[in-house]
Design an enzyme around this catalytic site. Structure first.
Site, short mmCIF file in Angstrom:
data_model
loop_
_atom_site.label_atom_id
_atom_site.label_comp_id
_atom_site.label_asym_id
_atom_site.label_seq_id
_atom_site.Cartn_x
_atom_site.Cartn_y
_atom_site.Cartn_z
N PHE A 219 -1.98 9.90 4.35
CA PHE A 219 -3.17 9.24 3.79
C PHE A 219 -3.88 10.14 2.77
O PHE A 219 -5.11 10.28 2.79
CB PHE A 219 -4.16 8.86 4.88
CG PHE A 219 -3.75 7.71 5.76
CD1 PHE A 219 -2.64 6.93 5.49
CD2 PHE A 219 -4.49 7.41 6.90
CE1 PHE A 219 -2.27 5.87 6.31
CE2 PHE A 219 -4.13 6.36 7.73
CZ PHE A 219 -3.03 5.58 7.45
N ALA B 94 0.84 -1.20 0.00
CA ALA B 94 0.00 0.00 0.00
C ALA B 94 0.88 1.24 0.00
O ALA B 94 1.98 1.26 0.56
CB ALA B 94 -0.90 -0.01 1.22
N GLY B 95 0.35 2.31 -0.62
CA GLY B 95 1.06 3.57 -0.68
C GLY B 95 1.41 3.98 -2.09
O GLY B 95 1.51 5.17 -2.40
N PHE B 96 1.60 2.99 -2.98
CA PHE B 96 1.95 3.32 -4.36
C PHE B 96 0.70 3.72 -5.15
O PHE B 96 0.68 4.75 -5.82
CB PHE B 96 2.65 2.14 -5.03
CG PHE B 96 3.28 2.49 -6.35
CD1 PHE B 96 4.60 2.87 -6.42
CD2 PHE B 96 2.55 2.44 -7.53
CE1 PHE B 96 5.20 3.22 -7.64
CE2 PHE B 96 3.12 2.78 -8.75
CZ PHE B 96 4.45 3.16 -8.80
N THR C 230 -3.34 3.63 1.30
CA THR C 230 -4.41 3.54 2.30
C THR C 230 -5.58 4.45 1.89
O THR C 230 -5.39 5.60 1.52
CB THR C 230 -3.89 3.95 3.68
OG1 THR C 230 -2.91 2.98 4.09
CG2 THR C 230 -4.99 3.99 4.72
N ASN D 16 8.61 9.46 4.22
CA ASN D 16 7.35 10.05 3.77
C ASN D 16 6.50 10.48 4.95
O ASN D 16 6.53 9.88 6.02
CB ASN D 16 6.58 9.06 2.88
CG ASN D 16 5.57 8.24 3.65
OD1 ASN D 16 4.46 8.69 3.94
ND2 ASN D 16 5.95 7.01 4.01
N ARG D 17 5.78 11.56 4.73
CA ARG D 17 4.75 12.00 5.67
C ARG D 17 3.51 12.39 4.85
O ARG D 17 2.97 13.48 4.96
CB ARG D 17 5.24 13.17 6.54
CG ARG D 17 5.85 14.35 5.80
CD ARG D 17 6.13 15.52 6.75
NE ARG D 17 6.81 16.62 6.07
CZ ARG D 17 8.13 16.71 5.93
NH1 ARG D 17 8.92 15.77 6.43
NH2 ARG D 17 8.66 17.74 5.29
#
Length: 362
Positions: free
Chosen positions: A120, A67-69, A91, A116-117
């Site tokens: 979401f 998740a994240g891409f 997410t 990364n920050r």
């Protein structure tokens, strides 16, 4: 070739803009009905030893994209055509949200890591559901990772997760409840079993009612930053609740052991570190979880997967499936095929007839 391109061109462009450009190119080429299937025939590692069946779902290979891409489910078919055995989107949160202010994604090339920050950033459960509804029948195995909307108060958190489960569950081959990102205030507090247990119960109830006639596997995603006793507590809770498994691990807030000078890292500010620095800690968590969970429940291991050897070590430690994000960023479009080929060689060399036969053998 990709290493040279990354070293001399890509690393000089801010990380988030180049991600958008690269993902657009992947969707345009690997996602096209003309080129995609042909590309898949070239990049998909065909060795039958890689096929595996986990929680009743057939996977062509055990390497997934974390998740994240693909936060909004805009390119899972294209990503599957690159050779990933499954794609975890998200997410996703119940409410659309822009995420944290930019810049919010940074590379640490000396460490083969990212910071990364993102917070979401996604278009929300309803919009993502609309994207999923347009996917063709021929698609990769899909995990859907759901998290808490930033605007949801602690008292609203359970209903917030339930909304996402209700909107997205019917499209999922499995669902992951994410309570481990460091970039949503208060989210990691939900890893406490006293908070997590009623949340997971509620999400499972929602999936049962939203997807009649099919049991959607439910997993929880934890961070490598949990203390050992907290990992044990999550494992015990997973057994008690009958969860299908655990995704381990998310990014870390630790900055220890990085090769990048500390002054450069500090200048980037807050965020979670992913990539190679997580390799040893993520490997250790898999071993801890497998000892507690037993053979019935699935571990999906993520964090520091860069080679077939990394994948093999996680599998023999107890993971049924593995995922990567940062390894793909540093490896390029042919990276999934390379990792799968390396993994197949190791499985044959060590006389494993399948991925499942290798799980937990060390």
């Amino acid at each position: 070739m990709y290493d040279l391109l990354f070293q001399h061109v890509l690393r000089r462009i801010p990380a988030e803009p180049i991600h958008g450009v690269a993902f657009g190119a992947i969707r345009g080429v690997a996602g096209s009905s003309l080129v995609g299937p042909r590309l898949s025939s070239v990049l998909t590692a065909p060795d039958p030893v890689l096929r595996t069946r986990v929680f009743g779902v057939d996977f062509p290979n055990p390497l997934g994209l974390a998740a994240g891409f693909d936060k909004d489910a805009r390119g899972p078919v294209a990503l599957g055509n690159l050779g990933f055995g499954f794609v975890e989107i998200g997410t996703v949160t119940a409410r659309p949200q822009p995420g944290n202010p930019k810049p919010r994604l940074f590379r640490l090339p000396a460490d083969k890591a990212l910071v990364n920050r993102m917070g979401f950033n996604n278009s929300g459960a309803d919009a993502v559901a609309a994207h999923l509804a347009t996917l063709p029948e021929r698609r990769p195995v899909l995990g859907i990772n759901i998290g808490k909307s930033k605007a949801a108060t602690p008292d609203e958190a359970v209903d917030d997760y339930r909304y996402s489960a209700r909107a997205l569950g019917r499209f999922a081959d499995y669902v992951v409840v994410n309570v481990s990102s460091p970039n949503t205030p208060g989210l990691r507090d939900m890893q406490q079993v006293s908070v997590l247990e009623p949340l997971l119960d509620a999400v499972r109830d929602e999936l049962v009612s939203a997807v009649p006639g099919r049991t959607v596997p439910l997993l929880v995603k934890i961070t490598t930053d949990l203390a050992g006793e907290d990992v044990d507590a999550v494992a015990d809770m997973s057994v008690r609740l009958g969860l299908d498994g655990v995704v381990a691990t998310n990014t870390t807030v630790s900055r220890e052991g990085l090769r990048t000078p500390r002054v450069e890292v500090d200048a980037l500010g807050a965020g979670g570190v992913s990539g190679l620095p997580l390799r040893e800690a993520a490997q250790a968590v898999v071993g801890t979880l497998r000892a507690k969970l037993g053979p019935e429940r699935t571990i999906i291991s993520v964090g520091g997967i860069f080679t077939g050897e990394d994948a093999y070590q996680r599998i023999t430690a107890g993971a049924s499936l593995v995922q990567s994000y940062t390894g793909f960023i540093y490896g390029g479009a042919t990276w999934p095929k390379k990792v799968n080929q390396e993994l197949a060689v190791l499985l044959h060399r060590n006389r494993h007839r399948s991925v499942a036969a290798a799980v937990g053998t060390t």
